[in-house]
Scaffold this active site. Structure first.
Site, PDB file in Angstrom:
ATOM      1  N   LYS A 115       0.849  -1.195   0.000  1.00 57.77           N
ATOM      2  CA  LYS A 115       0.000   0.000   0.000  1.00 57.77           C
ATOM      3  C   LYS A 115       0.887   1.248   0.000  1.00 57.77           C
ATOM      4  CE  LYS A 115      -4.105   1.576   2.522  1.00 57.77           C
ATOM      5  NZ  LYS A 115      -5.013   1.281   3.636  1.00 57.77           N
ATOM      6  N   ASP A 127      -2.397  10.579  -5.576  1.00 58.77           N
ATOM      7  CA  ASP A 127      -0.978  10.486  -5.937  1.00 58.77           C
ATOM      8  C   ASP A 127      -0.425   9.071  -5.775  1.00 58.77           C
ATOM      9  OD1 ASP A 127      -0.958  10.196  -3.228  1.00 58.77           O
ATOM     10  OD2 ASP A 127       0.205  11.994  -2.797  1.00 58.77           O
ATOM     11  N   ARG A 178       0.764  -5.260   3.412  1.00 64.15           N
ATOM     12  CA  ARG A 178      -0.402  -5.808   4.087  1.00 64.15           C
ATOM     13  C   ARG A 178      -0.584  -7.262   3.675  1.00 64.15           C
ATOM     14  NH1 ARG A 178      -5.721  -2.203   3.818  1.00 64.15           N
ATOM     15  NH2 ARG A 178      -5.926  -2.889   1.680  1.00 64.15           N
ATOM     16  N   ARG A 185     -13.466  -7.363  -1.963  1.00 57.30           N
ATOM     17  CA  ARG A 185     -14.390  -6.539  -1.161  1.00 57.30           C
ATOM     18  C   ARG A 185     -15.809  -6.660  -1.697  1.00 57.30           C
ATOM     19  NH1 ARG A 185     -10.574  -2.120  -0.046  1.00 57.30           N
ATOM     20  NH2 ARG A 185      -8.564  -3.110  -0.449  1.00 57.30           N
ATOM     21  N   ASP A 254     -16.588  -0.518  -0.233  1.00 53.76           N
ATOM     22  CA  ASP A 254     -15.271  -0.912  -0.748  1.00 53.76           C
ATOM     23  C   ASP A 254     -14.303  -1.238   0.388  1.00 53.76           C
ATOM     24  OD1 ASP A 254     -15.830   2.025  -0.725  1.00 53.76           O
ATOM     25  OD2 ASP A 254     -13.652   2.134  -0.779  1.00 53.76           O
ATOM     26  N   ASN A 255     -14.699  -0.946   1.612  1.00 54.27           N
ATOM     27  CA  ASN A 255     -13.846  -1.295   2.754  1.00 54.27           C
ATOM     28  C   ASN A 255     -14.401  -2.487   3.531  1.00 54.27           C
ATOM     29  OD1 ASN A 255     -12.122   0.794   2.106  1.00 54.27           O
ATOM     30  ND2 ASN A 255     -13.053   2.249   3.504  1.00 54.27           N
ATOM     31  N   ASP A 264      -8.897  -1.996   5.793  1.00 48.88           N
ATOM     32  CA  ASP A 264      -8.670  -0.572   5.510  1.00 48.88           C
ATOM     33  C   ASP A 264      -8.810   0.296   6.754  1.00 48.88           C
ATOM     34  OD1 ASP A 264      -7.964  -1.026   2.961  1.00 48.88           O
ATOM     35  OD2 ASP A 264      -9.524   0.185   2.033  1.00 48.88           O
TER      36      ASP A 264
HETATM   37  P1  AMP Z   1      -9.801   4.568   1.221  1.00 52.18           P
HETATM   38  O1  AMP Z   1     -10.590   5.705   1.742  1.00 52.18           O
HETATM   39  O2  AMP Z   1      -8.345   4.597   1.659  1.00 52.18           O
HETATM   40  O3  AMP Z   1     -10.432   3.255   1.508  1.00 52.18           O
HETATM   41  O4  AMP Z   1      -9.735   4.738  -0.361  1.00 52.18           O
HETATM   42  C1  AMP Z   1     -10.854   4.904  -1.189  1.00 52.18           C
HETATM   43  C2  AMP Z   1     -10.407   4.872  -2.624  1.00 52.18           C
HETATM   44  O5  AMP Z   1      -9.529   5.948  -2.899  1.00 52.18           O
HETATM   45  C3  AMP Z   1      -9.649   3.611  -3.025  1.00 52.18           C
HETATM   46  O6  AMP Z   1      -9.955   3.337  -4.353  1.00 52.18           O
HETATM   47  C4  AMP Z   1      -8.221   4.032  -2.877  1.00 52.18           C
HETATM   48  O7  AMP Z   1      -7.339   3.272  -3.658  1.00 52.18           O
HETATM   49  C5  AMP Z   1      -8.273   5.467  -3.349  1.00 52.18           C
HETATM   50  N1  AMP Z   1      -7.211   6.299  -2.757  1.00 52.18           N
HETATM   51  C6  AMP Z   1      -7.109   6.731  -1.487  1.00 52.18           C
HETATM   52  N2  AMP Z   1      -6.001   7.478  -1.325  1.00 52.18           N
HETATM   53  C7  AMP Z   1      -5.376   7.518  -2.526  1.00 52.18           C
HETATM   54  C8  AMP Z   1      -4.181   8.116  -3.015  1.00 52.18           C
HETATM   55  N3  AMP Z   1      -3.396   8.854  -2.237  1.00 52.18           N
HETATM   56  N4  AMP Z   1      -3.890   7.925  -4.305  1.00 52.18           N
HETATM   57  C9  AMP Z   1      -4.659   7.195  -5.110  1.00 52.18           C
HETATM   58  N5  AMP Z   1      -5.804   6.618  -4.727  1.00 52.18           N
HETATM   59  C10 AMP Z   1      -6.153   6.763  -3.443  1.00 52.18           C
HETATM   60 MG    MG Z   2     -10.420   1.524   1.041  1.00 51.93          MG
END
Ligand code: AMP
Ligand code: MG
Length: 491
Positions: A115, A127, A178, A185, A254-255, A264
């Protein structure tokens, strides 16, 4: 038996699925040399890796994508999901890459997912990076949950760098490796349902059943049975969260793990003063994911999954599977709570003494973890004196009424105080990952490049039920400054 890096038994089953499910690509190495921040020997052993392999330069090179890891098959997984109630048609691993799956000598298979490893086709505006702060939080909490006996992803290591990452301010980038049996998911199914690609739902369902629910493969109604098991695992997981006071913070579909794992770790938090409406995620303005909403939200999320699986079963069958959620959750929740109170049987009396205790702890704003831990000191008997415990509460008369009811049950069962105390201490943790503890470890890491606190916390949290005199300060109530810590989705 443990293996060298090059000899891990990779078996990349997800990569054998059709290309619709992922994008193949390598991690993007950091621009600056990577270095090891923390390494978890337990997880190395879990995946069959010789922990001494961490000393070799290849370790960082393979993990960060500088060199292809022999046998690996790196790919980013596709998924969608409902975020804060709204469907987002394409998410996917935007900053994570599944390096591959390894089989340990026991035959168990583990996803190795990196990750924070750079942009992927699913990065959208992101990013592709993760900040050191968030990797430390995930690393510590996943191991803390494991220590508590709660199903979760695990983590092998944190890798740091001087790479600058822009969030509310400039922070340093890091990667987390991880480990989980699967990262599929609920949203992995939703994406194909909403695209109308229903044949892919069957392919993915068959894959998950074959890999992770093999006992169902020959079942005449395998899809419904499978959904029932996901419902049951999820209900039981959330019951465990509720009994330890864990708030996830971003329960988007998605989590949500198809295996019922905690997945997550973002702006999570453990309850300290008992407040059922606790919102750990400061970006969650309406409290959708407040602590006491989690049981409902999990069912809502399961309904999203069930809908995505309707091409495989009738709507009535899907509804029937969902209908089992509530009773599974409630039974499991109260069964865990009655064990925490040292009660031998789950019945109406046990439920009412649990509820009455929680009401008292809430009204008196007591620390949830410490109060439950202290209950092991309760002495039963007609003449028993529980003044130390009583002094813990503000409403003494209310405590007396509760203590009387509790004592009555204990007398009925001829409870042996010493045995009960032992049983209770084995299910009421002394150590939880309080936000301020994580914050101290993060500050030391960020400001002084001192990572020792991460390893110390990891040790303490590995045995949350044991008395560990060297870690006694970790069991204290949070200091006043802890109230100012704010955690949001930014990670
Ligand atoms: P999360 O809130 O971390 O579960 O992420 C939700 C979605 O946003 C997932 O598809 C992640 O891969 C994407 N995501 C979160 N942070 C980033 C990041 N810095 N760059 C690219 N994708 C991100
Ligand atoms: Mg997520």
């Amino acid at each position: 038996m443990s293996r060298k890096l090059e000899q891990l038994a990779f078996d990349n089953s997800f990569g054998r699925l059709p290309p619709a499910f992922y994008s193949r690509l390598m991690p993007t190495p950091f621009e600056y040399p990577p270095y090891l921040i923390s390494f978890n020997r337990d997880v190395a052993e879990l995946i069959g890796l010789d922990p001494e392999e961490v000393q070799r330069p290849e370790f960082l090179a393979y993990l960060t994508g500088e060199k292809p890891w022999p046998g690996s098959d790196p790919l980013a997984m596709l998924y969608a999901g409902h975020q804060f109630g709204h469907y987002v048609p394409q998410l996917g691993d935007g900053r994570a890459i599944l390096l591959g799956e390894v089989r340990n000598v026991q035959g168990d298979k583990w996803d190795l997912q990196l990750k924070g490893c750079g942009i992927t086709p699913y990065s959208r505006q992101g990013d592709g990076r993760a900040v050191l702060r968030s990797t430390i939080r995930e690393y510590l909490c996943s191991e803390a949950m494991h220590g508590l006996g709660i199903p979760t992803t695990r983590a092998l290591c944190i890798i740091g760098s001087e790479e600058e990452v822009y969030r509310e301010e400039i922070e340093s980038g890091a990667m987390l490796l991880r480990v989980a049996p699967s990262h599929v998911r609920f949203g992995s199914f939703e994406v194909f349902y909403y695209r109308g690609q229903h044949d892919q739902i069957r392919v993915l369902a068959d894959y998950v059943i074959e890999q992770h629910y093999p006992e169902l493969a020959a079942h005449p109604q395998k899809y419904v049975e499978w959904l029932r098991q996901i419902v049951s695992r999820t209900a039981r997981l959330i019951a465990q969260w509720q009994t330890v006071g864990f708030a996830h913070g971003v329960m988007n579909t998605d989590n949500m793990s198809i295996l019922g794992l905690t997945l997550d770790y973002g702006p999570y938090g453990f309850l300290e003063q008992f407040d059922p409406g606790f919102i750990c995620n400061h970006s969650d303005h309406h409290g959708r994911y407040a602590f006491d909403q989690q049981p409902h939200v999990a069912l809502w999320n399961l309904a999203c999954l069930a809908q995505a699986l309707t091409p495989l079963m009738s709507v009535d069958e899907a509804k029937g599977a969902l209908a089992e959620y509530e009773s599974t959750f409630i039974t499991h929740y109260y069964d865990l709570m009655r064990q925490k109170l040292g009660l031998p049987e789950l019945n109406e009396q046990a439920v009412s003494v649990v509820d009455a205790l929680l009401e008292l702890v809430r009204e008196d704003s007591r620390d949830y973890t410490l109060t439950l831990r202290a209950l092991a000191q309760f002495r039963s008997g007609r003449e028993a004196n529980n003044h130390l415990l009583r002094d813990h509460f503000i409403q003494r008369a209310k405590f007396d009424r509760w203590a009387h009811a509790y004592n009555t049950i204990l007398l009925q069962y001829h409870s042996n105080d010493a045995e009960r105390a032992q049983q209770m201490n084995a299910c009421n943790p002394k150590y939880i990952l309080r936000n301020y503890l994580a914050q101290i470890a993060i500050r030391k890491a960020q400001d002084e490049k001192d990572y020792s606190e991460i390893d110390r916390l990891l040790l303490a949290l590995r045995n949350p039920f044991a008395e560990q005199p060297e870690f006694e300060p970790y069991a204290a109530e949070p200091p006043d400054w802890a109230k100012t810590i704010s955690v949001s989705c930014s990670s």
